[in-house]
Scaffold this active site. Structure first.
Site, PDB file in Angstrom:
ATOM      1  N   TYR A 149      -1.772  10.823   9.909  1.00 11.25           N
ATOM      2  CA  TYR A 149      -1.702   9.516   9.244  1.00 11.25           C
ATOM      3  C   TYR A 149      -3.053   8.796   9.341  1.00 11.25           C
ATOM      4  O   TYR A 149      -3.576   8.295   8.339  1.00 11.25           O
ATOM      5  CB  TYR A 149      -0.595   8.689   9.900  1.00 11.25           C
ATOM      6  CG  TYR A 149      -0.358   7.325   9.291  1.00 11.25           C
ATOM      7  CD1 TYR A 149       0.313   7.183   8.080  1.00 11.25           C
ATOM      8  CD2 TYR A 149      -0.781   6.158   9.943  1.00 11.25           C
ATOM      9  CE1 TYR A 149       0.555   5.917   7.537  1.00 11.25           C
ATOM     10  CE2 TYR A 149      -0.545   4.900   9.413  1.00 11.25           C
ATOM     11  CZ  TYR A 149       0.123   4.785   8.207  1.00 11.25           C
ATOM     12  OH  TYR A 149       0.350   3.533   7.669  1.00 11.25           O
ATOM     13  N   LYS A 163      -5.488   7.747   6.245  1.00 10.51           N
ATOM     14  CA  LYS A 163      -5.810   6.338   5.996  1.00 10.51           C
ATOM     15  C   LYS A 163      -7.317   6.069   6.168  1.00 10.51           C
ATOM     16  O   LYS A 163      -7.870   5.196   5.490  1.00 10.51           O
ATOM     17  CB  LYS A 163      -4.997   5.448   6.942  1.00 10.51           C
ATOM     18  CG  LYS A 163      -3.487   5.457   6.659  1.00 10.51           C
ATOM     19  CD  LYS A 163      -3.166   5.023   5.246  1.00 10.51           C
ATOM     20  CE  LYS A 163      -1.708   4.641   5.068  1.00 10.51           C
ATOM     21  NZ  LYS A 163      -1.359   4.388   3.648  1.00 10.51           N
TER      22      LYS A 163
HETATM   23  N1  LIG Z   1       4.690  -1.061   7.765  1.00 11.24           N
HETATM   24  C1  LIG Z   1       3.577  -0.996   8.478  1.00 11.24           C
HETATM   25  O1  LIG Z   1       3.567  -1.300   9.688  1.00 11.24           O
HETATM   26  C2  LIG Z   1       2.283  -0.570   7.838  1.00 11.24           C
HETATM   27  C3  LIG Z   1       1.113  -0.724   8.580  1.00 11.24           C
HETATM   28  C4  LIG Z   1      -0.100  -0.315   8.035  1.00 11.24           C
HETATM   29  C5  LIG Z   1      -0.129   0.219   6.772  1.00 11.24           C
HETATM   30  N2  LIG Z   1       1.019   0.359   6.057  1.00 11.24           N
HETATM   31  C6  LIG Z   1       0.893   0.963   4.728  1.00 11.24           C
HETATM   32  O2  LIG Z   1       1.381   0.066   3.748  1.00 11.24           O
HETATM   33  C7  LIG Z   1       1.995   0.808   2.692  1.00 11.24           C
HETATM   34  C8  LIG Z   1       3.416   0.325   2.505  1.00 11.24           C
HETATM   35  O3  LIG Z   1       4.099   0.468   3.735  1.00 11.24           O
HETATM   36  P1  LIG Z   1       5.609  -0.029   3.956  1.00 11.24           P
HETATM   37  O4  LIG Z   1       5.735  -0.372   5.379  1.00 11.24           O
HETATM   38  O5  LIG Z   1       5.993  -1.013   2.913  1.00 11.24           O
HETATM   39  O6  LIG Z   1       6.374   1.362   3.735  1.00 11.24           O
HETATM   40  P2  LIG Z   1       7.830   1.686   3.213  1.00 11.24           P
HETATM   41  O7  LIG Z   1       8.164   3.040   3.716  1.00 11.24           O
HETATM   42  O8  LIG Z   1       8.783   0.576   3.492  1.00 11.24           O
HETATM   43  O9  LIG Z   1       7.583   1.740   1.625  1.00 11.24           O
HETATM   44  C9  LIG Z   1       6.759   2.719   1.058  1.00 11.24           C
HETATM   45  C10 LIG Z   1       7.285   3.050  -0.317  1.00 11.24           C
HETATM   46  O10 LIG Z   1       6.417   4.055  -0.880  1.00 11.24           O
HETATM   47  C11 LIG Z   1       7.240   5.040  -1.479  1.00 11.24           C
HETATM   48  N3  LIG Z   1       6.525   6.291  -1.554  1.00 11.24           N
HETATM   49  C12 LIG Z   1       6.079   7.053  -0.521  1.00 11.24           C
HETATM   50  N4  LIG Z   1       5.482   8.156  -0.993  1.00 11.24           N
HETATM   51  C13 LIG Z   1       5.565   8.096  -2.346  1.00 11.24           C
HETATM   52  C14 LIG Z   1       5.150   8.944  -3.393  1.00 11.24           C
HETATM   53  N5  LIG Z   1       4.526  10.095  -3.141  1.00 11.24           N
HETATM   54  N6  LIG Z   1       5.381   8.577  -4.671  1.00 11.24           N
HETATM   55  C15 LIG Z   1       6.006   7.399  -4.947  1.00 11.24           C
HETATM   56  N7  LIG Z   1       6.445   6.571  -3.984  1.00 11.24           N
HETATM   57  C16 LIG Z   1       6.229   6.911  -2.713  1.00 11.24           C
HETATM   58  C17 LIG Z   1       8.472   5.110  -0.565  1.00 11.24           C
HETATM   59  O11 LIG Z   1       9.556   5.753  -1.209  1.00 11.24           O
HETATM   60  C18 LIG Z   1       8.701   3.645  -0.276  1.00 11.24           C
HETATM   61  O12 LIG Z   1       9.471   3.051  -1.288  1.00 11.24           O
HETATM   62  C19 LIG Z   1       1.892   2.278   3.085  1.00 11.24           C
HETATM   63  O13 LIG Z   1       0.776   2.865   2.478  1.00 11.24           O
HETATM   64  C20 LIG Z   1       1.727   2.208   4.584  1.00 11.24           C
HETATM   65  O14 LIG Z   1       1.096   3.353   5.106  1.00 11.24           O
HETATM   66  C21 LIG Z   1       2.226  -0.027   6.558  1.00 11.24           C
END
Ligand SMILES: NC(=O)c1ccc[n+]([C@@H]2O[C@H](COP(=O)([O-])OP(=O)(O)OC[C@H]3O[C@@H](n4cnc5c(N)ncnc54)[C@H](O)[C@@H]3O)[C@@H](O)[C@H]2O)c1
Length: 251
Positions: free
Chosen positions: A157, A161
């Site tokens: 991951y 990133k």
């Molecule tokens: N939640 C956290 O703590 C956090 C922290 C840092 C970064 N992020 C990043 O922020 C972004 C959103 O995170 P989140 O917490 O809302 O995640 P989440 O899992 O709640 O939502 C992510 C969405 O992306 C969709 N998705 C994943 N792979 C996909 C693909 N190949 N094609 C289409 N859709 C796809 C999933 O189905 C889901 O609906 C991500 O990139 C994550 O890595 C999240």
């Protein structure tokens, strides 16, 4: 509510829940027409479209797995066709899982790089020519504080990133003078389904480490994304990574 994005056409990948859903609805509330991507036309995706429409926006689905070359291109083309062009691309889709490196199978590595880095290349590659041609565009990539800090069990991951940050800086340098600004947002831990799935001990330990003493809420991440898309407020951010992260890293 001010209408900062009146006339703007926005695609949010992975927009059916979490940060992406909040970002899509926030753009809609501020006047944008929004295309929401999800892997399929799920109830969750329909719900986000409904919330965007209730805010008075045009909202369309742009379905596809954005880690797949053909489906990513199709999702971007759907957004362009249904909205009449594309001004803002938010590369938000991503997945998260944990494994010590010694147990990390090649398939798990490849799947992570595909969902969190390849997808960013694929969607940006498809969207960029139209933005350059019209002389205005914004690309905002969701990365993570783990790209900077690293964490045990997160090599795949963190690497994906960190790749997003490098990608952001290089593409930003290529197209800034064409009117297209490319930036990133690196949240710390946020309360979403993604972090809900993680181990409770890990969450407790993580919370204790944070100077703020709590995870962020999605609506505390969205303003960074909107700032980078807004003109003129965001017009001097080029290749930057904003860090709404509860103090987890202080780059
Ligand atoms: N939640 C956290 O703590 C956090 C922290 C840092 C970064 N992020 C990043 O922020 C972004 C959103 O995170 P989140 O917490 O809302 O995640 P989440 O899992 O709640 O939502 C992510 C969405 O992306 C969709 N998705 C994943 N792979 C996909 C693909 N190949 N094609 C289409 N859709 C796809 C999933 O189905 C889901 O609906 C991500 O990139 C994550 O890595 C999240």
């Amino acid at each position: 509510m001010t209408q900062r994005f009146e006339g703007r056409r926005v695609l949010v990948t992975g927009g059916s829940r979490g940060i992406g859903a909040d970002v899509a609805v926030a753009f809609a509330r501020e006047g944008a027409a929004v295309a929401v991507n999800g892997r399929s036309r799920s109830d969750a995706l329909e719900d986000v479209l409904r919330r965007c429409e209730e805010a008075g926006a045009t909202a369309v689905a742009a379905v596809g797995d954005v880690s797949d070359a053909e489906q990513a291109a199709q999702a971007v083309r759907t957004a362009q066709e249904r909205l009449g062009g594309l001004d803002v691309l938010v590369n938000n889709a991503g997945t998260l899982n944990e494994s010590p490196l010694v147990d990390l199978e090649l398939e798990q590595w490849d799947a992570m790089v595909a969902s969190d880095l390849r997808s960013v290349y694929l969607c940006t590659h498809e969207a960029l020519p139209g933005m350059v041609e019209q002389g205005w565009g914004r690309v905002i990539n969701l990365t993570s504080q783990l790209a900077v800090k690293g964490a045990p069990g997160m090599a795949h991951y963190s690497a994906a990133k960190a790749g997003v940050i490098g990608f952001t800086r290089s593409v930003a340098r290529e197209v800034a003078q064409e009117g297209v600004l490319v930036n990133a947002v690196a949240p710390g831990p946020v309360e979403t389904d993604m972090t809900d799935d993680l181990d409770d001990d890990w969450k407790q330990q993580k919370t204790a480490e944070l100077p703020l003493g709590r995870f962020a809420r999605v609506e505390e991440i969205t303003p960074s994304v909107l700032l980078l898309a807004a003109s003129p407020d965001g017009d001097v951010y080029v290749g930057q990574t904003l860090h709404p992260n509860s103090g987890d890293v202080m780059p």
